[in-house]
Design a protein around this motif. Structure first.
Motif, PDB file in Angstrom:
ATOM      1  N   GLU A 274       0.824  -1.213   0.000  1.00  0.00           N
ATOM      2  CA  GLU A 274       0.000   0.000   0.000  1.00  0.00           C
ATOM      3  C   GLU A 274       0.861   1.269   0.000  1.00  0.00           C
ATOM      4  O   GLU A 274       0.368   2.341  -0.333  1.00  0.00           O
ATOM      5  CB  GLU A 274      -0.979  -0.003   1.189  1.00  0.00           C
ATOM      6  N   PHE A 275       2.128   1.141   0.383  1.00  0.00           N
ATOM      7  CA  PHE A 275       3.013   2.310   0.394  1.00  0.00           C
ATOM      8  C   PHE A 275       4.086   2.228  -0.695  1.00  0.00           C
ATOM      9  O   PHE A 275       4.979   3.075  -0.747  1.00  0.00           O
ATOM     10  CB  PHE A 275       3.697   2.449   1.762  1.00  0.00           C
ATOM     11  N   ILE A 278       4.096   5.506  -3.090  1.00  0.00           N
ATOM     12  CA  ILE A 278       4.643   6.745  -2.541  1.00  0.00           C
ATOM     13  C   ILE A 278       6.129   6.568  -2.199  1.00  0.00           C
ATOM     14  O   ILE A 278       6.927   7.507  -2.358  1.00  0.00           O
ATOM     15  CB  ILE A 278       3.818   7.237  -1.330  1.00  0.00           C
ATOM     16  N   LEU A 282       8.897   9.028  -3.793  1.00  0.00           N
ATOM     17  CA  LEU A 282       9.817   9.774  -2.930  1.00  0.00           C
ATOM     18  C   LEU A 282      11.266   9.532  -3.335  1.00  0.00           C
ATOM     19  O   LEU A 282      12.058  10.470  -3.462  1.00  0.00           O
ATOM     20  CB  LEU A 282       9.618   9.369  -1.467  1.00  0.00           C
ATOM     21  N   TYR A 310       8.826  21.342  -5.378  1.00  0.00           N
ATOM     22  CA  TYR A 310       8.011  20.594  -4.426  1.00  0.00           C
ATOM     23  C   TYR A 310       8.880  19.593  -3.654  1.00  0.00           C
ATOM     24  O   TYR A 310       8.695  19.397  -2.445  1.00  0.00           O
ATOM     25  CB  TYR A 310       6.899  19.871  -5.171  1.00  0.00           C
ATOM     26  N   ALA A 318      10.007  11.303   5.634  1.00  0.00           N
ATOM     27  CA  ALA A 318       9.266  10.542   4.625  1.00  0.00           C
ATOM     28  C   ALA A 318      10.189   9.570   3.899  1.00  0.00           C
ATOM     29  O   ALA A 318       9.810   8.420   3.621  1.00  0.00           O
ATOM     30  CB  ALA A 318       8.611  11.494   3.628  1.00  0.00           C
ATOM     31  N   ARG A 321      11.022   6.663   6.145  1.00  0.00           N
ATOM     32  CA  ARG A 321       9.912   5.710   6.160  1.00  0.00           C
ATOM     33  C   ARG A 321       9.837   4.941   4.835  1.00  0.00           C
ATOM     34  O   ARG A 321       9.538   3.747   4.817  1.00  0.00           O
ATOM     35  CB  ARG A 321       8.596   6.450   6.434  1.00  0.00           C
TER      36      ARG A 321
ATOM     37  N   GLY B  35      -0.327  13.685  -2.053  1.00  0.00           N
ATOM     38  CA  GLY B  35      -0.352  14.119  -0.656  1.00  0.00           C
ATOM     39  C   GLY B  35      -1.027  13.141   0.290  1.00  0.00           C
ATOM     40  O   GLY B  35      -0.486  12.828   1.366  1.00  0.00           O
ATOM     41  N   GLU B  37      -1.392   9.864   0.173  1.00  0.00           N
ATOM     42  CA  GLU B  37      -0.552   8.686   0.441  1.00  0.00           C
ATOM     43  C   GLU B  37       0.676   9.074   1.261  1.00  0.00           C
ATOM     44  O   GLU B  37       1.139   8.305   2.108  1.00  0.00           O
ATOM     45  CB  GLU B  37      -0.122   8.012  -0.863  1.00  0.00           C
ATOM     46  N   LEU B  38       1.198  10.272   1.013  1.00  0.00           N
ATOM     47  CA  LEU B  38       2.344  10.738   1.795  1.00  0.00           C
ATOM     48  C   LEU B  38       1.952  10.870   3.265  1.00  0.00           C
ATOM     49  O   LEU B  38       2.692  10.448   4.165  1.00  0.00           O
ATOM     50  CB  LEU B  38       2.842  12.074   1.237  1.00  0.00           C
ATOM     51  N   LEU B  41       1.656   7.513   4.832  1.00  0.00           N
ATOM     52  CA  LEU B  41       2.993   6.952   5.105  1.00  0.00           C
ATOM     53  C   LEU B  41       3.580   7.577   6.363  1.00  0.00           C
ATOM     54  O   LEU B  41       4.161   6.887   7.210  1.00  0.00           O
ATOM     55  CB  LEU B  41       3.913   7.207   3.905  1.00  0.00           C
TER      56      LEU B  41
END
Lengths: 439, 63
Positions: A274-275, A278, A282, A310, A318, A321, B35, B37-38, B41
């Protein structure tokens, strides 16, 4: 066959070796086909008639002797400084590891292919050279970031090409363009001379029309064999999370290809899935930041500049993680590959979107193609495992659909075997087809 | 000016980077896409999910 570029890569090599095909005539015919077809898809940004002829004159009698290939605008070659999809050189010209491997195999680097700006997208729409078009419908995207490499093979301008995959950039455009492409295990293909070699996600690999050609080109790039084997009785894991919220036509085609293969399947869950998206975004956004100063961005489009700014604002925790997610996914995959041989899932959740609107339509609603795509592929980059796209059908609009096969670390040969098994089980329908524009 | 715009303008000013109004709007869009999902997390319970100390993507994890 009326044109030598309608021959598979291996057949080009075999006919040259047997004297049935003159490599100089093949090279000339390749440039003529590029001149004829490239304006429709904008897949190739440079050709090298003089340098290629010289390369042919000096080529060793290797397994790819005399066979023209193309490489992404991300690699050093002696004929041209890589520009990474921008309007300016991003590094010096030179001999990258993939150039040396191709040269040593006897291949001829005839062209450089278009790509998404700085490798930063899966559509190929943003490029200093203009968007990459899709050979099955030039109004639709060819994909990214190695979109030109996929589109050039799909349009039969060239039998094989080389790309790079940091978040899906080989597998995604391969699916969009109806060709075969493999992201090998991290560092199976040497990274020297790749502009993105700083990435802990990037892997270099080939595109071709089918698995046998892909195997031949990967063997040249990796300078080692990937011996064929039997893939008729594989245990296949189905990561249900990546089959959710997929265009129904894509899901049906991928399930049909798996059914045809006749493999034993079981649903599986990848811990951390699920992560994965992202975490991939990142890493991709932040690993590149030290490489690209604002002078590099001076000619960039507004979206690229805003993305870079951004990234400056992302909290450091982040990424910490994200790295924990990465290890969670890697441990989960190591466990899964003790129970199943490969994993199978749709390469992209929906077929290539229009160049004018790169949103895709999913059961949950519209979504930017990049967001939908990276969910399908990014976890493979985080883990470092090999994955490949296998053509698996078309939508009702005639756009290609791809099935992704993922293996354990170092299992490229098994993936290639599995892809060949699917090709045979589907009567090679999806790898033999020619886009209607070129019939 | 909402919290996101304050964060963008303040953060980039502190970093010495100029920002245009249209860039704020692009970043707002990016935040809408990624955003949520960030934030998930950042809020996830990750106790016990340790990173690999010898991470090598070319092979399976050893720890």
């Amino acid at each position: 066959v009326s044109h030598p570029q309608d021959l598979p890569l291996r057949e080009q090599a075999a006919q040259i070796a047997s004297g049935g095909l003159d490599p100089q005539e093949l090279l000339q015919a390749t440039f003529e086909r590029i001149e004829d077809r490239n304006p429709g898809v904008n897949a190739i940004v440079a050709t090298f008639p003089d340098e290629s002829r010289q390369m042919l004159a000096e080529a060793p009698r290797g397994p790819l002797y005399g066979v023209p290939v193309a490489v992404k605008d991300q690699f050093q070659i002696p004929f041209r400084a890589p520009q990474d999809g921008t309007s300016q050189p991003m590094g010096p010209a030179g001999e990258s590891a993939i150039f040396r491997a191709l040269r040593d195999a006897g291949a001829i680097v005839a062209a450089v292919t278009n790509m998404h700006y700085l490798g930063g997208g899966s559509t190929g729409v943003q490029s200093a050279y203009g968007p990459v078009g899709n050979p099955w419908n030039p109004m639709h995207v060819g994909g990214g970031s190695s979109g030109g490499s996929a589109s050039a093979v799909g349009a039969r301008m060239i039998g094989g090409s080389v790309g790079a995959d940091g978040g899906g950039s080989i597998r995604l455009p391969a699916a969009y363009c109806g060709v075969t492409g493999i992201k090998p295990t991290f560092h199976v293909v040497p990274m020297q001379g790749n502009l993105h070699a700083y990435l802990l996600l990037d892997a270099l690999g080939p595109f071709a029309r089918d698995a046998a050609d892909t195997r031949l080109l990967l063997e040249a790039l990796a300078s080692r064999p990937f011996p064929p084997g039997d893939a008729s009785k594989l245990r296949v894991g189905i990561p249900a999370f990546m089959w959710d919220d997929v265009d129904p036509e894509v899901e049906r085609a991928c399930r049909a290809a798996l059914d045809a293969a006749g493999w034993q399947t079981e649903d599986v869950k990848i811990e951390g899935q699920e992560f994965a998206r992202i975490a991939t975004v990142l890493r991709l956004a932040l690993e590149g930041m030290p490489e690209f100063g604002y002078d590099h961005l001076a000619t960039a489009d507004a979206v690229t500049v805003a993305l870079a700014k951004y990234a400056f604002l992302l909290p450091a925790v982040a990424l910490v993680r994200a790295d924990r997610v990465r290890s969670q996914i890697r441990r989960s995959l190591a466990d899964l590959f003790g129970r199943v041989d490969i994993l199978a899932l749709p390469t992209v959740p929906a077929a290539a979107p229009a160049i004018e609107n790169t949103n895709i339509e999913l059961p949950s609603g519209p979504m930017p193609a990049d967001k939908g795509n990276v969910r399908q592929t990014g976890w493979g980059n985080l883990a470092g495992v090999p994955g490949m796209n296998v053509p698996a059908g078309w939508t009702s609009a005639g756009l290609p659909i791809g099935l992704q096969l993922v293996g354990a670390w170092g299992e490229e040969a098994r993936l290639l075997d599995a892809a060949e098994h699917i090709e045979q089980a589907t009567s090679r329908e999806f790898v033999e087809a020619v886009p209607p524009n070129y019939l | 000016v909402d919290a996101l715009e304050q964060y963008i303008r303040g953060g980039l000013e502190r970093a010495g980077l100029p920002v245009e109004d249209f860039e704020v709007e692009i970043m707002r869009y990016i935040d809408q896409v990624y955003g949520p999902e960030l934030q998930e997390l950042l809020q996830a319970d990750m106790h016990g999910i340790w990173p690999e100390h010898d991470l090598d993507p070319s092979r399976a994890p050893t720890s």
